[in-house]
Design a protein around this motif. Structure first.
Motif, short mmCIF file in Angstrom:
data_model
loop_
_atom_site.label_atom_id
_atom_site.label_comp_id
_atom_site.label_asym_id
_atom_site.label_seq_id
_atom_site.Cartn_x
_atom_site.Cartn_y
_atom_site.Cartn_z
N LYS A 160 64.52 64.26 44.74
CA LYS A 160 65.33 64.77 43.95
C LYS A 160 66.35 64.22 43.04
CE LYS A 160 63.74 69.54 45.24
NZ LYS A 160 64.03 70.79 45.89
N VAL A 161 67.46 63.83 44.18
CA VAL A 161 68.66 63.41 43.88
C VAL A 161 68.63 61.78 43.43
CG1 VAL A 161 70.98 62.63 44.76
CG2 VAL A 161 69.93 64.85 45.52
N ILE A 162 67.94 60.97 43.93
CA ILE A 162 67.73 59.60 43.68
C ILE A 162 67.25 59.47 42.42
CG2 ILE A 162 67.10 57.51 44.18
CD1 ILE A 162 67.83 57.86 46.97
N PRO A 163 65.81 60.17 42.25
CA PRO A 163 65.17 60.00 41.00
C PRO A 163 66.03 60.49 39.77
CG PRO A 163 63.79 61.00 42.53
CD PRO A 163 65.30 60.98 43.27
N GLN A 164 66.63 61.52 39.97
CA GLN A 164 67.82 62.18 38.81
C GLN A 164 68.69 61.09 38.33
OE1 GLN A 164 66.53 64.37 36.96
NE2 GLN A 164 65.74 66.14 37.93
N ILE A 165 69.32 60.79 39.44
CA ILE A 165 70.20 59.55 39.03
C ILE A 165 69.75 58.56 38.34
CG2 ILE A 165 72.03 58.05 39.98
CD1 ILE A 165 72.33 59.86 42.46
N CYS A 166 68.53 57.90 38.83
CA CYS A 166 67.88 56.92 37.86
C CYS A 166 67.52 57.19 36.66
CB CYS A 166 66.74 56.27 38.99
SG CYS A 166 67.13 55.48 40.37
N ILE A 167 67.12 58.22 36.33
CA ILE A 167 66.56 58.86 35.11
C ILE A 167 67.82 58.88 34.18
CG2 ILE A 167 65.67 60.82 33.78
CD1 ILE A 167 63.79 61.31 36.25
N THR A 168 68.74 59.46 34.67
CA THR A 168 69.93 59.46 33.99
C THR A 168 70.58 58.21 33.59
OG1 THR A 168 70.63 61.47 34.96
CG2 THR A 168 72.52 60.48 33.76
N THR A 169 70.59 57.23 34.46
CA THR A 169 71.12 55.89 34.06
C THR A 169 70.18 55.14 32.91
OG1 THR A 169 71.83 55.73 36.30
CG2 THR A 169 71.62 53.65 35.22
N ILE A 170 68.77 55.42 33.22
CA ILE A 170 67.89 54.78 32.23
C ILE A 170 68.21 55.24 30.78
CG2 ILE A 170 65.49 54.65 31.31
CD1 ILE A 170 64.70 54.55 34.58
N LEU A 171 68.42 56.50 30.70
CA LEU A 171 68.38 57.33 29.42
C LEU A 171 69.56 56.83 28.86
CD1 LEU A 171 67.21 60.95 30.12
CD2 LEU A 171 66.30 59.20 28.79
N ILE A 172 70.71 56.72 29.45
CA ILE A 172 72.10 56.33 28.95
C ILE A 172 72.12 54.83 28.34
CG2 ILE A 172 74.52 56.07 29.78
CD1 ILE A 172 74.43 57.84 31.53
N ILE A 173 71.23 54.08 29.21
CA ILE A 173 71.14 52.63 28.62
C ILE A 173 70.43 52.60 27.37
CG2 ILE A 173 70.33 50.56 29.17
CD1 ILE A 173 70.87 51.10 32.27
N THR A 174 69.29 53.22 27.49
CA THR A 174 68.37 53.45 26.28
C THR A 174 68.91 54.09 25.02
OG1 THR A 174 66.45 53.87 27.77
CG2 THR A 174 65.97 54.28 25.43
N ILE A 186 72.75 66.90 36.44
CA ILE A 186 73.91 66.93 37.23
C ILE A 186 73.89 68.26 38.23
CG2 ILE A 186 76.48 67.10 37.05
CD1 ILE A 186 76.23 65.57 34.65
N PHE A 187 73.56 69.24 37.56
CA PHE A 187 73.53 70.64 38.47
C PHE A 187 72.32 70.72 39.29
CE2 PHE A 187 75.77 71.08 34.44
CZ PHE A 187 76.98 71.71 34.97
N SER A 188 71.17 69.98 39.00
CA SER A 188 70.21 70.02 39.90
C SER A 188 70.29 69.39 41.04
CB SER A 188 68.76 69.64 39.26
OG SER A 188 68.74 68.42 38.73
N VAL A 189 70.93 68.25 40.90
CA VAL A 189 71.42 67.10 42.03
C VAL A 189 72.23 67.92 42.80
CG1 VAL A 189 72.72 65.29 42.53
CG2 VAL A 189 71.03 65.16 40.86
N PHE A 190 73.38 68.63 42.21
CA PHE A 190 74.27 69.26 43.32
C PHE A 190 73.63 70.47 43.93
CE2 PHE A 190 77.22 66.41 41.71
CZ PHE A 190 77.89 66.06 42.58
N GLU A 191 72.66 71.22 43.12
CA GLU A 191 72.05 72.33 43.61
C GLU A 191 71.01 71.81 44.89
OE1 GLU A 191 68.88 75.94 42.21
OE2 GLU A 191 69.46 74.29 40.85
N ALA A 192 70.47 70.53 44.84
CA ALA A 192 69.61 70.05 45.88
C ALA A 192 70.83 69.80 47.24
CB ALA A 192 69.06 68.65 45.49
N TYR A 193 71.94 69.25 46.81
CA TYR A 193 72.89 69.26 47.75
C TYR A 193 73.34 70.44 48.45
CZ TYR A 193 74.43 64.38 47.52
OH TYR A 193 74.58 62.92 47.41
#
Length: 321
Positions: A151-165, A304-311
């Motif tokens: 959950k956490v690492i994939p979401q961070i990567c997806i967010t980074t890719i989307l921001i660059i795109t 962002i919220f799902s990442v911290f929900e996983a935490y």
């Protein structure tokens, strides 16, 4: 101090990951599956854009028919969506197999180490408390693999890719979409730190609670012989109320966190939609770009919220690892 707390958390995470031997050995296989999954999910908002841009072009034509290009785009999009679902399943099942090996090995090692501790320790610590401690340790190792890698690492990567795109598509809308991001991150991190501190306190109470409950069951014969069941229950009830109140404090934080998270995502999408409509009326942006940034906002703020929900799930065990 804050520096020491950060170092302690980092040391805890390093300690937990040091037990993920099977996952480390299969890191290239897991990494490849994760990469395919991330790529398919991150591409979704872009399909909104190219499909709507193509439809806009066709709608300007006096004679409108569904062009082959639109059918091709929809077909590719559908294929990518199916690939995302399939890859996610394969990725999760593959990770599950390696996780189980690490979890089982760690559990056996923990029990062995616990049994080899000095007799003084076993006399001082109640049996139920020791059982709960081992259970939490093993669960922390499991949660590290499940939540962090799935959950956490994939979401961070997806967010980074989307921001660059997004920066390549429209810098203005990307920056506008990210205006509320620092506020949400600061708020989320603040809640997480407070919940982590409160959970550590609650875990100490729960360890003692299970220690007392474990002793009650261990000495059940003596309790029954001397008709002490009611007295034992009075002690447990009195203490349990205090312990449950500590846990309730943490639960209230997470209820507020989850409620605010959904509201924040909605506000961010309304903000992006409002600004985007102004740009469309000013002929400086197409409808496809607006749809991209609506999906962009959902994919950036939601994680962002799902990442911290996983935490949150990890914290219940890691807080007293």
């Amino acid at each position: 101090s804050l520096m020491e707390n950060s170092k302690n958390k980092l040391h805890t995470l390093k300690s937990i990951f040091s037990h993920l031997h099977s996952i480390k050995k299969a890191k290239w296989k897991i990494g490849a599956l994760m990469g395919i999954f991330i790529g398919t999910i991150a591409s979704e908002p872009y399909f909104y854009k190219i499909l709507m841009d193509r439809l806009e072009q066709e709608l300007r034509s006096p004679v409108w028919v569904i062009p082959m290009s639109v059918i091709v785009i929809i077909g590719i999009w559908l294929s990518v969506t199916i690939a995302a679902i399939g890859t996610r399943y394969i990725f999760a099942m593959t990770l599950l197999g390696y996780q189980h090996q690490d979890w089982e090995n760690f559990l056996l090692k923990s029990m062995k180490k616990m049994l080899l501790l000095p007799v003084e320790y076993h006399l001082e610590i109640q049996h139920g408390e020791k059982q709960k401690t081992i259970d939490r340790w093993a669960e922390a190792v499991w949660q590290a693999g499940d939540n962090l890698l799935l959950k956490v690492i994939p979401q961070i990567c997806i967010t980074t890719i989307l921001i660059i795109t997004g920066l390549f598509i429209d810098i203005r809308m990307t920056l506008i979409s990210l205006i509320l991001l620092p506020i949400s991150i600061i708020w989320v991190v603040g809640i997480w730190k407070k919940a982590h501190t409160n959970q550590r306190s609650a875990n100490k109470f729960w360890d003692k609670a299970f220690g007392r409950i474990g002793d009650s069951f261990t000495n059940l014969n003596i309790t029954r012989i001397f008709s002490r069941s009611d007295h034992e229950m009075e002690i447990l009830s009195e203490r349990f109320h205090q312990w449950s109140q500590e846990q309730q404090k943490v639960r209230k934080l997470w209820v507020g966190f989850n409620s605010f998270g959904q509201t924040f995502v909605f506000v961010a999408k309304v903000f992006v939609l409002s600004v985007g409509i102004l740009f469309i009326y000013g002929w400086s942006m197409g409808l496809g770009t607006l749809l991209f940034f609506l999906a962009f906002t959902d994919r950036v703020y939601g994680p962002i919220f799902s990442v911290f929900e996983a935490y949150q799930n990890m914290m219940l065990n890691i807080a007293h690892y």
